[in-house]
Design an enzyme around this catalytic site. Structure first.
Site, PDB file in Angstrom:
ATOM      1  N   SER A 142      -3.496   5.478  -5.456  1.00 18.94           N
ATOM      2  CA  SER A 142      -4.706   4.676  -5.405  1.00 18.94           C
ATOM      3  C   SER A 142      -5.256   4.504  -6.726  1.00 18.94           C
ATOM      4  CB  SER A 142      -5.347   4.903  -4.442  1.00 18.94           C
ATOM      5  OG  SER A 142      -6.565   4.295  -4.168  1.00 18.94           O
ATOM      6  N   TYR A 155     -10.216  11.469   0.432  1.00 18.14           N
ATOM      7  CA  TYR A 155      -9.199  10.584   0.082  1.00 18.14           C
ATOM      8  C   TYR A 155      -9.162  10.536  -1.252  1.00 18.14           C
ATOM      9  CZ  TYR A 155      -6.864   5.902  -0.098  1.00 18.14           C
ATOM     10  OH  TYR A 155      -5.993   4.969  -0.398  1.00 18.14           O
TER      11      TYR A 155
HETATM   12  P1  NAD Z   1      -1.979   1.087   7.112  1.00 17.76           P
HETATM   13  O1  NAD Z   1      -2.722   1.754   7.969  1.00 17.76           O
HETATM   14  O2  NAD Z   1      -1.625  -0.214   7.257  1.00 17.76           O
HETATM   15  O3  NAD Z   1      -0.411   1.722   7.559  1.00 17.76           O
HETATM   16  C1  NAD Z   1      -0.496   3.348   7.275  1.00 17.76           C
HETATM   17  C2  NAD Z   1       0.794   3.793   8.260  1.00 17.76           C
HETATM   18  O4  NAD Z   1       0.907   5.120   8.071  1.00 17.76           O
HETATM   19  C3  NAD Z   1       0.474   3.428   9.757  1.00 17.76           C
HETATM   20  O5  NAD Z   1       1.883   2.752  10.005  1.00 17.76           O
HETATM   21  C4  NAD Z   1       0.373   4.757  10.228  1.00 17.76           C
HETATM   22  O6  NAD Z   1       1.062   4.709  11.672  1.00 17.76           O
HETATM   23  C5  NAD Z   1       1.061   5.626   9.368  1.00 17.76           C
HETATM   24  N1  NAD Z   1       0.810   6.964   9.272  1.00 17.76           N
HETATM   25  C6  NAD Z   1      -0.578   7.478   9.578  1.00 17.76           C
HETATM   26  N2  NAD Z   1      -0.451   8.790   9.643  1.00 17.76           N
HETATM   27  C7  NAD Z   1       0.872   9.194   9.293  1.00 17.76           C
HETATM   28  C8  NAD Z   1       1.356  10.635   9.780  1.00 17.76           C
HETATM   29  N3  NAD Z   1       0.713  11.622   9.864  1.00 17.76           N
HETATM   30  N4  NAD Z   1       2.858  10.621   9.760  1.00 17.76           N
HETATM   31  C9  NAD Z   1       3.546   9.355   9.486  1.00 17.76           C
HETATM   32  N5  NAD Z   1       2.991   8.221   9.476  1.00 17.76           N
HETATM   33  C10 NAD Z   1       1.696   8.122   9.342  1.00 17.76           C
HETATM   34  O7  NAD Z   1      -2.223   1.724   5.471  1.00 17.76           O
HETATM   35  P2  NAD Z   1      -1.942   0.856   4.331  1.00 17.76           P
HETATM   36  O8  NAD Z   1      -2.955   0.073   3.768  1.00 17.76           O
HETATM   37  O9  NAD Z   1      -0.345   0.321   4.246  1.00 17.76           O
HETATM   38  O10 NAD Z   1      -1.823   2.316   3.355  1.00 17.76           O
HETATM   39  C11 NAD Z   1      -0.441   2.717   3.249  1.00 17.76           C
HETATM   40  C12 NAD Z   1      -0.684   3.819   1.959  1.00 17.76           C
HETATM   41  O11 NAD Z   1      -1.195   2.764   0.734  1.00 17.76           O
HETATM   42  C13 NAD Z   1      -1.467   4.877   2.090  1.00 17.76           C
HETATM   43  O12 NAD Z   1      -1.205   6.170   1.436  1.00 17.76           O
HETATM   44  C14 NAD Z   1      -2.847   4.236   1.398  1.00 17.76           C
HETATM   45  O13 NAD Z   1      -3.721   5.376   1.205  1.00 17.76           O
HETATM   46  C15 NAD Z   1      -2.391   3.578   0.307  1.00 17.76           C
HETATM   47  N6  NAD Z   1      -3.391   2.712  -0.421  1.00 17.76           N
HETATM   48  C16 NAD Z   1      -3.887   1.641   0.702  1.00 17.76           C
HETATM   49  C17 NAD Z   1      -4.667   0.607  -0.320  1.00 17.76           C
HETATM   50  C18 NAD Z   1      -5.087  -0.519   0.429  1.00 17.76           C
HETATM   51  O14 NAD Z   1      -5.838  -0.966  -0.015  1.00 17.76           O
HETATM   52  N7  NAD Z   1      -4.561  -0.788   1.587  1.00 17.76           N
HETATM   53  C19 NAD Z   1      -5.043   0.865  -1.711  1.00 17.76           C
HETATM   54  C20 NAD Z   1      -4.521   2.027  -2.131  1.00 17.76           C
HETATM   55  C21 NAD Z   1      -3.474   3.002  -1.733  1.00 17.76           C
END
Ligand code: NAD
Length: 260
Positions: A142, A155
């Site tokens: 991130s 985080y």
């Molecule tokens: P999201 O909440 O839409 O999806 C996350 C998914 O992870 C869900 O399907 C959930 O069921 C699954 N999950 C959660 N805990 C879990 C576990 N213990 N084991 C297996 N699966 C698990 O989130 P997102 O925004 O798509 O985020 C995905 C990744 O991207 C994360 O690592 C997040 O930190 C990173 N990220 C997101 C953003 C953003 O702005 N959305 C920015 C930077 C980084």
């Protein structure tokens, strides 16, 4: 077809960024494993990908559970002969200032992001090293891997930790043909982000619109969210890159929020 004949396991791929990467990978010819805590949603995603002509399977996997991670990878080995690409993407968020943060909440966030990434890495490397076939490890970092924001200390700490894991794997894996890189997105409108908008508004005493404009997108060059497509395209590029010229790198995809 930039990923033809490759098998990719993506954690947290039932929705959000992981799902977008799985869909993009399938369109590029990869067999994709949708590994997620939520099996029902993972199955629906896999079915949608198959419906669009791709190859996909769903796996129930809690990345914090050592047995589930190892069993999941064993199933992929049985079905498709092991992974060529693994993406530690599963993630959660927790909003609280440090002085009010429960130890259990700190541990939960660090466990999913950092310990989960370790378990996925270990299982993936054992398959990539087997027979010297090599592969690609990708981590979903991130902008918070290289910057901090208030209210997100576990985080931010875990995402910084992923940089170290990625770099260690790049050094150890090189001899075995494994490359390791970390994608560092700015804000992308996924369920994870939609949930934090009202939470941050409450904690900071401002409106949701102000959270978006003055907190989330304040430091971007153009006030734009990064998109699912932006992140998925970068994930294809990193997996398809032909040599170890690109390993141990963090790539920030954030509309200029962070420049390195
Ligand atoms: P999201 O909440 O839409 O999806 C996350 C998914 O992870 C869900 O399907 C959930 O069921 C699954 N999950 C959660 N805990 C879990 C576990 N213990 N084991 C297996 N699966 C698990 O989130 P997102 O925004 O798509 O985020 C995905 C990744 O991207 C994360 O690592 C997040 O930190 C990173 N990220 C997101 C953003 C953003 O702005 N959305 C920015 C930077 C980084």
């Amino acid at each position: 077809m930039r990923l033809a004949d490759r098998t990719a396991l993506i954690t947290g791929a039932a929705q959000g960024i992981g799902r977008a990467i799985a869909e993009h990978y399938a369109r590029e010819g990869a067999r994709v494993v949708i590994a997620d805590l939520n099996l029902e949603a993972a199955s629906a995603t896999a079915e949608a990908i198959r419906g669009a002509g791709g190859e996909a399977m769903a796996l129930a996997m809690d990345v914090t559970n050592e047995q589930m991670v190892d069993d999941g990878f064993a199933r992929v080995a049985e079905a498709w002969g092991g992974v060529d690409i693994a993406i530690a993407n599963a993630g959660i968020q927790h909003i609280d200032p440090v002085h009010k943060l429960a130890y259990s909440d700190w541990r939960k966030v660090v466990d999913v992001h950092l310990n989960g990434a370790f378990l996925v890495t270990r299982a993936a490397l054992n398959q990539m090293y087997d027979g010297g076939k090599g592969g690609t490890m990708l981590y979903m970092g991130s902008v918070h891997s290289v910057e901090a924001s208030p209210l997100k200390s576990p985080y931010v700490a875990a995402k910084h930790g992923l940089l170290g894991l990625c770099r260690a794997v790049a050094k150890e894996g090189a001899e075995q043909g494994v490359r390791s890189n970390i994608i560092c997105p700015g804000f992308v409108r996924t369920p994870l982000v939609e949930k934090q908008i009202p939470e941050q508004a409450k904690e900071l005493g401002i409106t949701e619109e102000e959270v978006i404009r003055n907190v989330m997108l304040k430091n971007t060059v153009d006030g734009q969210f990064t998109t699912l497509e932006d992140v998925a395209e970068l994930a294809v590029h990193l997996a398809a890159f032909p040599s170890a010229a690109l390993t141990g790198q963090s790539i920030v995809v954030s509309h200029g929020w962070h420049m390195q």
